[in-house]
Enzyme design. Structure first.
Site, PDB file in Angstrom:
ATOM      1  N   ARG A  52       0.819  -1.222   0.000  1.00 28.14           N
ATOM      2  CA  ARG A  52       0.000   0.000   0.000  1.00 28.14           C
ATOM      3  C   ARG A  52       0.845   1.261   0.000  1.00 28.14           C
ATOM      4  NH1 ARG A  52      -1.520   1.943   4.641  1.00 28.14           N
ATOM      5  NH2 ARG A  52      -2.008  -0.022   5.644  1.00 28.14           N
ATOM      6  N   TYR A  76     -15.792  20.539 -11.384  1.00 30.56           N
ATOM      7  CA  TYR A  76     -16.326  19.212 -11.730  1.00 30.56           C
ATOM      8  C   TYR A  76     -17.413  18.883 -10.702  1.00 30.56           C
ATOM      9  CZ  TYR A  76     -15.924  14.092 -12.443  1.00 30.56           C
ATOM     10  OH  TYR A  76     -16.155  12.774 -12.681  1.00 30.56           O
ATOM     11  N   ASP A 135      -7.483  21.841 -10.161  1.00 30.47           N
ATOM     12  CA  ASP A 135      -7.805  20.663 -10.976  1.00 30.47           C
ATOM     13  C   ASP A 135      -7.347  20.997 -12.392  1.00 30.47           C
ATOM     14  OD1 ASP A 135      -8.948  18.737 -12.616  1.00 30.47           O
ATOM     15  OD2 ASP A 135     -10.839  18.646 -11.498  1.00 30.47           O
ATOM     16  N   LYS A 176      -8.055  10.445 -17.537  1.00 28.68           N
ATOM     17  CA  LYS A 176      -8.299  11.112 -18.817  1.00 28.68           C
ATOM     18  C   LYS A 176      -7.060  11.020 -19.724  1.00 28.68           C
ATOM     19  CE  LYS A 176     -12.294  12.040 -16.999  1.00 28.68           C
ATOM     20  NZ  LYS A 176     -12.578  13.204 -16.178  1.00 28.68           N
TER      21      LYS A 176
END
Ligand SMILES: *Cc1c(COP(=O)(O)O)cnc(C)c1O
Length: 394
Positions: free
Chosen positions: A61, A114, A186, A211
């Site tokens: 992790r 967003y 962002d 994206k």
């Protein structure tokens, strides 16, 4: 758009960094790409090695060579002190916010964020005692007027989701820093290749790597990069929340990153062609794309950005829902579906939610992602769609 002359050196450097940074061939028998490490437990040879605090890898992790390669590459590309990889873009956003906000704080968020960013602020931050004020994305230096004694951070997204308003990041960052507040961005639309977040005043820069970084519509992943002063709180937040992206997903993101520059130049070229063609159509009221000379955000875009990506908005003239459906149904090359940044073209209706400002649209708003297909084929597909729309409108 080609980078302008005085930027040419940096442009070459960034494209080159995207190809070379984070590679560890020597540690992997010469293999060009760092392989996928699937690991939870990391074994040590002896007690001393196990008990030492400075092992490069401790537990799956907390990082593997695959995630480290990706983080190293992104650090180099962003010019960041620290990058953490998250399981999705929205998770990267919430992690960045949690890295700076505590109960009693006030947060300024752009009205064009967003939409799930807004949901997080309204549903969770409110519950935890953090108050959010949404601001006009075009506010610029006047954002100074919205600061309160407890304003902890300003969240930006430029150009904003669905309507593509460009923010004056240097002006907003200067106002925020003068008040001791952090600046979060962002930067998914432009990517670090087309907008340098830290050079324009961001303290934390978020990328929905789902994206353009992934680039092939097959991975959900995000990251947050921090400057020096925000590196520790970002690292601690990511660590304490137990966030992690799988080796397979890190591998895909890193693989996508290697070709991101060449894809972005093509996305941009195609988007410009589509946008110019769409603008001349009688069914179209306006197109939302800051690289267009007459776009309201063009001047700031030209000043601050090195390029434009493949995502833009189209405002239609008033038309029935049935006519919009006829436009969508029958498209052969544009997929009807959410997300963007992959190699393929996509289209969705845009549902705009705002509270601080209005976005008066003449008619229905569409969001288009220009993929890597031949632009003339895409134009032919849209041309047929307009024919169906007209037929349905009678
Ligand atoms: C898609 C998107 C996100 C969220 O990314 P996910 O990986 O889907 O969670 C965040 N910001 C912007 C601007 C986006 O378009």
């Amino acid at each position: 758009m080609k980078p302008d002359n005085n930027d040419a050196k940096r442009a070459i450097a960034k494209d080159t960094v995207a190809v070379h940074a984070g590679r560890m061939s020597r540690e992997h028998f010469g293999a060009v790409n760092t392989p996928v490490y699937r690991a939870s437990t990391i074994l040590y040879d002896n007690f001393e090695a196990l008990d030492a605090a400075d092992a490069p890898f401790i537990y799956g992790r907390l990082g593997t060579p695959t995630s480290k390669s990706l983080e190293d590459a992104i650090n180099a590309l962003e010019g960041a002190a620290r990058t953490v990889v998250c399981p999705s873009g929205i998770n990267a956003i919430t992690t960045a916010i949690l890295a700076v906000c505590k109960a009693g704080d006030h947060l300024l968020v752009t009205d064009t964020c967003y939409d799930p960013t807004r949901t997080f602020c309204d549903r969770y931050l409110r519950r935890w005692g953090v108050e959010t004020t949404y601001y006009d994305p075009l506010i610029g230096a006047r954002i100074g007027e919205l600061f309160r004694a407890n304003t902890r951070a300003v969240f930006c997204e430029s150009p904003g989701s669905l309507t593509f308003e460009v923010q004056d990041m240097p002006a907003i960052a200067a106002a925020a820093h003068a008040k001791g507040a952090s600046v979060l961005l962002d930067n998914t639309w432009a990517t670090p290749l087309f907008f340098n977040a830290f050079a324009h005043g961001a303290d934390l820069s978020v990328q929905a790597a789902t994206k353009y970084v992934g680039g092939h519509a097959d991975v959900m992943i995000g990251y947050v990069s921090a400057n020096e002063s925000h590196a520790k709180s970002l690292r601690d937040t990511h660590h304490d929340l137990g966030l992690y992206a799988s080796g397979d997903d890190c591998f895909l993101a890193l693989r996508g990153l290697r070709t991101m520059a060449v894809r972005l130049y093509r996305h941009q070229e195609t988007a410009l062609k589509l946008v110019r063609w769409l603008k001349a159509r009688p069914e179209v009221a306006r197109v939302l794309y800051p690289a267009l000379e007459d776009d309201p955000g063009h001047a700031i875009w030209k000043r601050d950005f090195r390029g434009a990506s493949g995502l833009f908005g189209v405002v239609l003239n008033p038309v029935s829902r049935e006519a919009v459906a006829a436009f969508f149904d029958g498209l052969a090359l544009f997929g009807r579906g959410y997300s963007w940044g992959g190699y393929e073209s996509l289209i969705v209706p845009a549902h705009i939610r705002r509270t601080a400002t209005e976005f008066p649209a003449e008619g229905p708003v569409l969001r288009i992602h220009s993929g890597l297909e031949d632009p003339d084929d895409l134009i032919a597909d849209l041309d047929s769609a307009f024919a169906r729309l007209r037929e349905e409108s009678g």
